[in-house]
Design an enzyme around this catalytic site. Structure first.
Site, PDB file in Angstrom:
ATOM      1  N   SER A  51       0.802  -1.241   0.000  1.00 18.99           N
ATOM      2  CA  SER A  51       0.000   0.000   0.000  1.00 18.99           C
ATOM      3  C   SER A  51       0.826   1.278   0.000  1.00 18.99           C
ATOM      4  O   SER A  51       0.263   2.345  -0.244  1.00 18.99           O
ATOM      5  CB  SER A  51      -0.902   0.021   1.231  1.00 18.99           C
ATOM      6  OG  SER A  51      -2.188  -0.362   0.870  1.00 18.99           O
TER       7      SER A  51
ATOM      8  N   LYS B  76       0.605   3.507  -2.872  1.00 15.65           N
ATOM      9  CA  LYS B  76      -0.518   4.452  -3.019  1.00 15.65           C
ATOM     10  C   LYS B  76       0.001   5.893  -2.958  1.00 15.65           C
ATOM     11  O   LYS B  76      -0.593   6.796  -3.551  1.00 15.65           O
ATOM     12  CB  LYS B  76      -1.579   4.195  -1.945  1.00 15.65           C
ATOM     13  CG  LYS B  76      -2.295   2.831  -2.148  1.00 15.65           C
ATOM     14  CD  LYS B  76      -3.252   2.504  -1.024  1.00 15.65           C
ATOM     15  CE  LYS B  76      -4.186   1.346  -1.325  1.00 15.65           C
ATOM     16  NZ  LYS B  76      -3.735   0.012  -1.017  1.00 15.65           N
TER      17      LYS B  76
ATOM     18  N   TYR C 120      -2.169  -1.461 -10.885  1.00 14.66           N
ATOM     19  CA  TYR C 120      -2.276  -1.268  -9.427  1.00 14.66           C
ATOM     20  C   TYR C 120      -1.464  -2.351  -8.697  1.00 14.66           C
ATOM     21  O   TYR C 120      -0.682  -2.062  -7.782  1.00 14.66           O
ATOM     22  CB  TYR C 120      -3.761  -1.317  -9.006  1.00 14.66           C
ATOM     23  CG  TYR C 120      -3.954  -1.492  -7.522  1.00 14.66           C
ATOM     24  CD1 TYR C 120      -3.935  -0.398  -6.665  1.00 14.66           C
ATOM     25  CD2 TYR C 120      -4.126  -2.764  -6.961  1.00 14.66           C
ATOM     26  CE1 TYR C 120      -4.083  -0.561  -5.295  1.00 14.66           C
ATOM     27  CE2 TYR C 120      -4.271  -2.941  -5.594  1.00 14.66           C
ATOM     28  CZ  TYR C 120      -4.243  -1.837  -4.760  1.00 14.66           C
ATOM     29  OH  TYR C 120      -4.372  -2.000  -3.404  1.00 14.66           O
TER      30      TYR C 120
ATOM     31  N   TYR D 126      -4.881   2.823   7.688  1.00 16.64           N
ATOM     32  CA  TYR D 126      -6.167   2.108   7.572  1.00 16.64           C
ATOM     33  C   TYR D 126      -7.111   2.519   8.697  1.00 16.64           C
ATOM     34  O   TYR D 126      -7.121   3.680   9.100  1.00 16.64           O
ATOM     35  CB  TYR D 126      -5.950   0.582   7.583  1.00 16.64           C
ATOM     36  CG  TYR D 126      -4.868   0.104   6.680  1.00 16.64           C
ATOM     37  CD1 TYR D 126      -4.917   0.351   5.309  1.00 16.64           C
ATOM     38  CD2 TYR D 126      -3.776  -0.596   7.160  1.00 16.64           C
ATOM     39  CE1 TYR D 126      -3.925  -0.103   4.461  1.00 16.64           C
ATOM     40  CE2 TYR D 126      -2.778  -1.063   6.313  1.00 16.64           C
ATOM     41  CZ  TYR D 126      -2.857  -0.799   4.972  1.00 16.64           C
ATOM     42  OH  TYR D 126      -1.884  -1.243   4.141  1.00 16.64           O
TER      43      TYR D 126
ATOM     44  N   VAL E  34       1.057  -3.933   3.675  1.00 14.27           N
ATOM     45  CA  VAL E  34       0.980  -5.263   4.288  1.00 14.27           C
ATOM     46  C   VAL E  34       2.254  -6.099   4.081  1.00 14.27           C
ATOM     47  O   VAL E  34       2.374  -7.186   4.638  1.00 14.27           O
ATOM     48  CB  VAL E  34      -0.268  -6.066   3.827  1.00 14.27           C
ATOM     49  CG1 VAL E  34      -1.546  -5.439   4.356  1.00 14.27           C
ATOM     50  CG2 VAL E  34      -0.306  -6.226   2.313  1.00 14.27           C
TER      51      VAL E  34
HETATM   52  N1  GLU Z   1      -1.684  -5.195  -2.655  1.00 21.10           N
HETATM   53  C1  GLU Z   1      -2.426  -5.101  -1.421  1.00 21.10           C
HETATM   54  C2  GLU Z   1      -3.920  -5.180  -1.700  1.00 21.10           C
HETATM   55  O1  GLU Z   1      -4.393  -4.582  -2.617  1.00 21.10           O
HETATM   56  C3  GLU Z   1      -2.069  -3.843  -0.717  1.00 21.10           C
HETATM   57  C4  GLU Z   1      -2.758  -3.740   0.608  1.00 21.10           C
HETATM   58  C5  GLU Z   1      -1.960  -3.068   1.663  1.00 21.10           C
HETATM   59  O2  GLU Z   1      -0.746  -3.029   1.700  1.00 21.10           O
HETATM   60  O3  GLU Z   1      -2.649  -2.552   2.521  1.00 21.10           O
HETATM   61  O4  GLU Z   1      -4.635  -5.841  -1.026  1.00 21.10           O
END
Ligand code: GLU
Length: 333
Positions: free
Chosen positions: A77, A80, A201, A253, A271
């Site tokens: 993430s 992002k 993505y 989150y 994650v």
């Molecule tokens: N590639 C992960 C997903 O889309 C990233 C989630 C994360 O790191 O929070 O679920």
């Protein structure tokens, strides 16, 4: 450059600072057994939970690297932030925030139900739905190679590559993200082919970085988009400000509010176990420790940041009484 560094805020480059960082890491290591590595992407389940590395840059380029600071792991993430920087630089905030909100969701990173019932656009660019909408926006103007080149530039790391195993593992198990993307398509937010959007993505989530690469990126954000070493501007100060603000309110989150109270450093987690933390005008921090708490944030990383936030006064809102308050993971207080 001197316009950006205000010496009263600069992180002291002393043996004391180093000692504080070493001790914070030793204490944080103790909470690793209270978390778990992510397994919903099968390849991430192979991570070694005992890995722990940190890099802390002061803005005068003082640098502390400890533990597994050069071990590669996937950004997940934290990518992002890269997507959002590119979107803001290309389209500006008006277009970006017509696609995605800027409010905390209070929901898990891959939440679907609230997205459908409470809102017609994703809550913010730090959750999967928001990042998928951002990738959809930039898709016609970028390629994976172009995004990789930007990631290498902003992380000051030429060695970043795509982790094919993690990418394929996630593509084979990304039903929730697919559902999110189709839902967004039904609402007119995703306008391109869903498979193309998800491929880009997911590839960006699977970029192999180190704690050092994250600290480099964090340092540039901390100095409003400029690399203090070279004087080069990588992103506008407006982009840096928006990204840091959303990291503070939405970067962890559904643990974002608690983290803001307990740590007060704008941070984005992934994650894969990474944390990118920006102590504005003071320090850029990268952490890697793949054992995660229930919200999906690195458990030792949060503990570490909470400790240095207090001891090194890296937090946004320093409270002189803070030393007396419990540590991040209360049960170990
Ligand atoms: N590639 C992960 C997903 O889309 C990233 C989630 C994360 O790191 O929070 O679920």
């Amino acid at each position: 450059m001197s316009r950006i560094i205000d010496t009263k805020y600069v992180l002291p480059d002393t043996d004391d600072t180093r000692q504080i960082v070493i001790e914070a890491m030793e204490e944080a290591r103790k909470v690793i057994p209270h978390g778990k590595v992510a397994t919903y992407i099968p390849e991430l389940g192979k991570a070694d939970p005992s890995r722990f590395g940190v890099v802390l840059y002061g803005l005068t380029n003082s640098k502390i690297c400890l533990g597994d600071y050069d071990v590669r792991f996937t950004m997940q993430s934290i990518s992002k932030l890269i997507n959002l920087c590119v979107a803001l630089e290309m389209f500006g905030p008006d277009i970006v925030f017509s696609k995605v909100g800027a409010e905390p969701s209070g929901e898990a990173f891959n939440s679907l139900v609230e997205l459908d019932t409470r809102s017609n656009k994703p809550f913010n660019p730090m959750v999967n739905s928001g990042a998928i909408a951002i990738v959809d926006l930039i898709l016609p103007k970028v390629s994976f190679d172009k995004m990789l080149a930007f990631a290498k530039e902003i992380c000051v790391d030429d060695e970043i590559t795509l982790n094919h195993e993690v990418f394929e593992s996630e593509m084979a198990t990304c039903q929730r993200n697919k559902a999110i993307a189709y839902l967004l398509q039904s609402k007119g937010i995703v306008e391109n082919d869903v498979d193309d959007v998800l491929e880009l993505y997911t590839k960006l989530c699977a970029l192999n970085v180190t704690a050092e690469s994250l600290a480099n990126f964090a340092k540039i954000l901390a100095s409003d988009g400029v690399c203090q070493l070279t004087g080069r501007r990588h992103i506008s100060s407006q982009t840096a400000r928006i990204v840091k603000t959303l990291m503070l309110t939405c970067g962890m989150y559904d643990g974002s509010g608690t983290f803001a109270v307990k740590v007060g450093i704008p941070t984005k987690s992934g994650v894969g176990g990474g944390l990118l933390a920006v102590s504005d005008k003071r320090a850029g921090i990268g952490v890697f420790s793949p054992s995660l708490d229930e919200q999906g944030n690195s458990i030792a990383g949060c503990e570490f940041l909470s400790r240095i936030a207090k001891k090194l006064k890296l937090t946004l809102f320093f409270d002189p009484e803070w030393e007396k308050i419990t540590v991040y993971n209360n049960e170990l207080g």
